[in-house]
Write a protein that holds these residues in place. Sequence first.
Motif, PDB file in Angstrom:
ATOM      1  N   LYS A 189      -5.455 -13.053  -0.349  1.00 46.74           N
ATOM      2  CA  LYS A 189      -5.712 -11.627  -0.179  1.00 46.74           C
ATOM      3  C   LYS A 189      -4.640 -10.793  -0.870  1.00 46.74           C
ATOM      4  O   LYS A 189      -4.940  -9.802  -1.558  1.00 46.74           O
ATOM      5  CB  LYS A 189      -5.783 -11.266   1.302  1.00 46.74           C
ATOM      6  CG  LYS A 189      -6.303  -9.860   1.566  1.00 46.74           C
ATOM      7  CD  LYS A 189      -6.559  -9.648   3.048  1.00 46.74           C
ATOM      8  CE  LYS A 189      -7.168  -8.276   3.310  1.00 46.74           C
ATOM      9  NZ  LYS A 189      -7.441  -8.053   4.745  1.00 46.74           N
ATOM     10  N   PHE A 190      -3.387 -11.195  -0.713  1.00 43.62           N
ATOM     11  CA  PHE A 190      -2.292 -10.437  -1.326  1.00 43.62           C
ATOM     12  C   PHE A 190      -2.238 -10.667  -2.825  1.00 43.62           C
ATOM     13  O   PHE A 190      -2.090  -9.713  -3.606  1.00 43.62           O
ATOM     14  CB  PHE A 190      -0.954 -10.821  -0.687  1.00 43.62           C
ATOM     15  CG  PHE A 190       0.198 -10.005  -1.205  1.00 43.62           C
ATOM     16  CD1 PHE A 190       0.330  -8.666  -0.872  1.00 43.62           C
ATOM     17  CD2 PHE A 190       1.149 -10.566  -2.051  1.00 43.62           C
ATOM     18  CE1 PHE A 190       1.381  -7.901  -1.364  1.00 43.62           C
ATOM     19  CE2 PHE A 190       2.205  -9.812  -2.541  1.00 43.62           C
ATOM     20  CZ  PHE A 190       2.317  -8.475  -2.200  1.00 43.62           C
ATOM     21  N   THR A 191      -2.362 -11.919  -3.250  1.00 47.45           N
ATOM     22  CA  THR A 191      -2.268 -12.213  -4.689  1.00 47.45           C
ATOM     23  C   THR A 191      -3.434 -11.588  -5.461  1.00 47.45           C
ATOM     24  O   THR A 191      -3.274 -11.183  -6.615  1.00 47.45           O
ATOM     25  CB  THR A 191      -2.224 -13.735  -4.948  1.00 47.45           C
ATOM     26  OG1 THR A 191      -3.377 -14.360  -4.354  1.00 47.45           O
ATOM     27  CG2 THR A 191      -0.967 -14.344  -4.330  1.00 47.45           C
ATOM     28  N   ASN A 192      -4.603 -11.499  -4.827  1.00 43.94           N
ATOM     29  CA  ASN A 192      -5.746 -10.866  -5.485  1.00 43.94           C
ATOM     30  C   ASN A 192      -5.505  -9.372  -5.708  1.00 43.94           C
ATOM     31  O   ASN A 192      -5.908  -8.815  -6.740  1.00 43.94           O
ATOM     32  CB  ASN A 192      -7.016 -11.067  -4.660  1.00 43.94           C
ATOM     33  CG  ASN A 192      -7.557 -12.488  -4.767  1.00 43.94           C
ATOM     34  OD1 ASN A 192      -7.190 -13.235  -5.672  1.00 43.94           O
ATOM     35  ND2 ASN A 192      -8.430 -12.862  -3.841  1.00 43.94           N
ATOM     36  N   ILE A 193      -4.855  -8.731  -4.737  1.00 37.42           N
ATOM     37  CA  ILE A 193      -4.545  -7.303  -4.892  1.00 37.42           C
ATOM     38  C   ILE A 193      -3.552  -7.105  -6.031  1.00 37.42           C
ATOM     39  O   ILE A 193      -3.700  -6.200  -6.854  1.00 37.42           O
ATOM     40  CB  ILE A 193      -4.003  -6.714  -3.569  1.00 37.42           C
ATOM     41  CG1 ILE A 193      -5.159  -6.518  -2.591  1.00 37.42           C
ATOM     42  CG2 ILE A 193      -3.280  -5.392  -3.806  1.00 37.42           C
ATOM     43  CD1 ILE A 193      -4.794  -5.904  -1.282  1.00 37.42           C
ATOM     44  N   ARG A 221       0.832  -1.212   0.000  1.00 41.88           N
ATOM     45  CA  ARG A 221       0.000   0.000   0.000  1.00 41.88           C
ATOM     46  C   ARG A 221       0.866   1.261   0.000  1.00 41.88           C
ATOM     47  O   ARG A 221       0.540   2.248  -0.656  1.00 41.88           O
ATOM     48  CB  ARG A 221      -0.944  -0.019   1.204  1.00 41.88           C
ATOM     49  CG  ARG A 221      -2.042  -1.067   1.115  1.00 41.88           C
ATOM     50  CD  ARG A 221      -3.073  -0.896   2.212  1.00 41.88           C
ATOM     51  NE  ARG A 221      -4.014  -2.020   2.244  1.00 41.88           N
ATOM     52  CZ  ARG A 221      -3.963  -3.008   3.124  1.00 41.88           C
ATOM     53  NH1 ARG A 221      -3.026  -3.010   4.068  1.00 41.88           N
ATOM     54  NH2 ARG A 221      -4.850  -3.989   3.090  1.00 41.88           N
ATOM     55  N   MET A 222       1.955   1.235   0.761  1.00 42.64           N
ATOM     56  CA  MET A 222       2.858   2.379   0.770  1.00 42.64           C
ATOM     57  C   MET A 222       3.528   2.538  -0.592  1.00 42.64           C
ATOM     58  O   MET A 222       3.665   3.649  -1.104  1.00 42.64           O
ATOM     59  CB  MET A 222       3.936   2.237   1.848  1.00 42.64           C
ATOM     60  CG  MET A 222       4.904   3.415   1.886  1.00 42.64           C
ATOM     61  SD  MET A 222       6.330   3.184   2.982  1.00 42.64           S
ATOM     62  CE  MET A 222       5.533   3.377   4.579  1.00 42.64           C
ATOM     63  N   GLY A 269      -2.882  -5.809 -12.193  1.00 40.73           N
ATOM     64  CA  GLY A 269      -2.224  -6.377 -13.367  1.00 40.73           C
ATOM     65  C   GLY A 269      -0.752  -6.662 -13.165  1.00 40.73           C
ATOM     66  O   GLY A 269       0.028  -6.700 -14.127  1.00 40.73           O
ATOM     67  N   VAL A 270      -0.364  -6.879 -11.921  1.00 41.10           N
ATOM     68  CA  VAL A 270       1.046  -7.129 -11.591  1.00 41.10           C
ATOM     69  C   VAL A 270       1.399  -8.591 -11.841  1.00 41.10           C
ATOM     70  O   VAL A 270       0.610  -9.495 -11.541  1.00 41.10           O
ATOM     71  CB  VAL A 270       1.322  -6.768 -10.110  1.00 41.10           C
ATOM     72  CG1 VAL A 270       2.755  -7.137  -9.724  1.00 41.10           C
ATOM     73  CG2 VAL A 270       1.076  -5.278  -9.879  1.00 41.10           C
ATOM     74  N   ILE A 271       2.579  -8.814 -12.386  1.00 40.41           N
ATOM     75  CA  ILE A 271       3.064 -10.171 -12.650  1.00 40.41           C
ATOM     76  C   ILE A 271       3.806 -10.686 -11.416  1.00 40.41           C
ATOM     77  O   ILE A 271       4.786 -10.089 -10.975  1.00 40.41           O
ATOM     78  CB  ILE A 271       4.014 -10.186 -13.866  1.00 40.41           C
ATOM     79  CG1 ILE A 271       3.287  -9.685 -15.108  1.00 40.41           C
ATOM     80  CG2 ILE A 271       4.579 -11.591 -14.089  1.00 40.41           C
ATOM     81  CD1 ILE A 271       4.214  -9.407 -16.281  1.00 40.41           C
TER      82      ILE A 271
END
Length: 267
Positions: A178-182, A152-153, A187-189
């Motif tokens: 939770k993290f992988t969904n964000i 988030r930062m 669109g991050v690989i």
Amino acid sequence: MSSYYKWKKRSISKKALKKNKLKQKIKTLYFEFKQRYGSPRITAELQALGYRISRVTVAKYMKELGLKSKLSKKFKVTTNSKHNYLIAENVLDRDFKATRISQKWVSDITYIQTKDGFLYLTTIIDLYDRKLIGWSLSNTMSADDTSLAAFRMAIKNRPIEKGLIFHSDQGVQYATKKFTNILASYGVIRSMSRKGNCWDNAVAESFFKSLKTELIYRNKLIFKKQMESEIFQYIEIWYNRKRRHSSLNYKTIEEFNNQNKIYKNVA
């Protein structure tokens, strides 16, 4: 005494005086940077101040003065890779060079011992300029307090570019849904190191080595509140602003970015 010997004596005295002044400047810089610099970074600092001097000469003078940068120690891995979440491939594949900001980010977690328990430091580094763009210091190892808080930062400090690779180890904090969904929502690989292979995330490991060498191991055990202040000072005031990075040809992050003129409104 002949004029030749008078001239020779004066010449030797001038050289000795120049050498002593230079050694004093080296000593001043060494302690100004809290004994964190060896000869390469001291040399870069002197050259930035206008001195014409080689690293070999600086190393020689530092040896004569008995000045050495703090040595490193090994530290334990904190992330837990024994879980049933999906592991990503090693897309980064140890290619730690980036040609633009937000092309490749690397992240890791380490523990820091204090008088009243452990703190857990999560970091995210942009491989382009090696700036620590996101970090979190927490009392727990939950994803909310570690990987998610640091991410988030990071996205507040830098925009996410198309094709951004986010690399980490296989720890549960990076594999949880939770993290992988964000990451997926941006669109991050995803990319992950091979199990137990620290070299796959060498830049993140190198930061922790620097932190523990330059700050943690050289101080006595302190309380959490004081450690939080020390970590903030190290990251935001020292590492991101003043430290000379060997990967940037011994430039500070600001000098590197000013030289390349790659952005104006990015932290």
